[in-house]
Enzyme design. Structure first.
Site, mmCIF file in Angstrom:
data_model
loop_
_atom_site.group_PDB
_atom_site.id
_atom_site.type_symbol
_atom_site.label_atom_id
_atom_site.label_comp_id
_atom_site.label_asym_id
_atom_site.label_seq_id
_atom_site.Cartn_x
_atom_site.Cartn_y
_atom_site.Cartn_z
ATOM 1 N N HIS A 122 0.795 -1.230 0.000
ATOM 2 C CA HIS A 122 0.000 0.000 0.000
ATOM 3 C C HIS A 122 0.828 1.281 0.000
ATOM 4 O O HIS A 122 0.263 2.378 0.024
ATOM 5 C CB HIS A 122 -0.916 0.012 1.228
ATOM 6 C CG HIS A 122 -0.140 0.130 2.498
ATOM 7 N ND1 HIS A 122 0.533 -0.933 3.053
ATOM 8 C CD2 HIS A 122 0.113 1.189 3.284
ATOM 9 C CE1 HIS A 122 1.160 -0.531 4.143
ATOM 10 N NE2 HIS A 122 0.915 0.764 4.303
ATOM 11 N N HIS A 147 1.713 7.046 -0.381
ATOM 12 C CA HIS A 147 0.840 6.197 0.440
ATOM 13 C C HIS A 147 -0.494 6.046 -0.282
ATOM 14 O O HIS A 147 -1.222 7.015 -0.448
ATOM 15 C CB HIS A 147 0.642 6.816 1.824
ATOM 16 C CG HIS A 147 0.226 5.839 2.861
ATOM 17 N ND1 HIS A 147 -1.055 5.331 2.942
ATOM 18 C CD2 HIS A 147 0.940 5.239 3.837
ATOM 19 C CE1 HIS A 147 -1.111 4.477 3.946
ATOM 20 N NE2 HIS A 147 0.090 4.398 4.499
#
Length: 156
Positions: A59, A74
């Site tokens: 992620h 992110h």
């Protein structure tokens, strides 16, 4: 003094980091930069800078430039809880990458289906001077941008 242009890792609406609904990012606790609110479709996240993949998680990733600037991307907020579901990595930790190179395929609808915000913060790690970041015009205007478009410039 050097400048580091940082590119958008995904398409979407460019937004100021202060508008990210997570205080860790909006208050600059991790560093300063900008964010992109992606379209609700599967997208490829690309490297915002050239350098070495310092950290790679499904992620999120950090790329360290030749000038020792660490840039964090992110993919979504609180997405660590998904244990990689909705993400497919295309590079390995330690790889050298070029700005614009495909890093991670990001299943934005799957993230949204889990009730999570898919916004993508992009920050210079450990940067304590917010004024070292010059946002692109698109960030100030909330404009839609493409992957590889300028997101902000670091001057340090």
């Amino acid at each position: 003094m050097s400048t580091t242009p940082v590119l958008a890792p995904v398409a979407g609406r460019a937004v100021p980091l202060s508008d990210v609904p997570d205080p860790v990012f909006s208050a600059g606790m991790v560093g300063y930069g900008a964010a992109v609110d992606p379209p609700r479709e599967v997208v490829d996240a690309v490297a915002p800078v050239s350098g070495k993949v310092l950290k790679l998680m499904p992620h999120a990733f950090v790329i360290m430039t030749a000038d020792n600037v660490g840039v964090l991307v992110h993919l979504g907020l609180d997405t660590v809880a998904l244990d990689g579901e909705g993400f497919t990595t295309h590079v390995a930790q330690g790889d050298e990458v070029t700005a614009g190179e495909k890093m991670i395929t990001y299943d934005v609808p799957a993230i949204a289906a889990n009730g999570l915000n898919p916004i993508v913060p992009v920050v210079v790690m450990d940067l304590r001077q917010a004024d070292a970041i010059t946002p692109a015009e698109a960030v100030l205007e909330g404009a839609v941008i493409a992957p590889g478009d300028g997101l902000f410039t670091l001057t340090a």
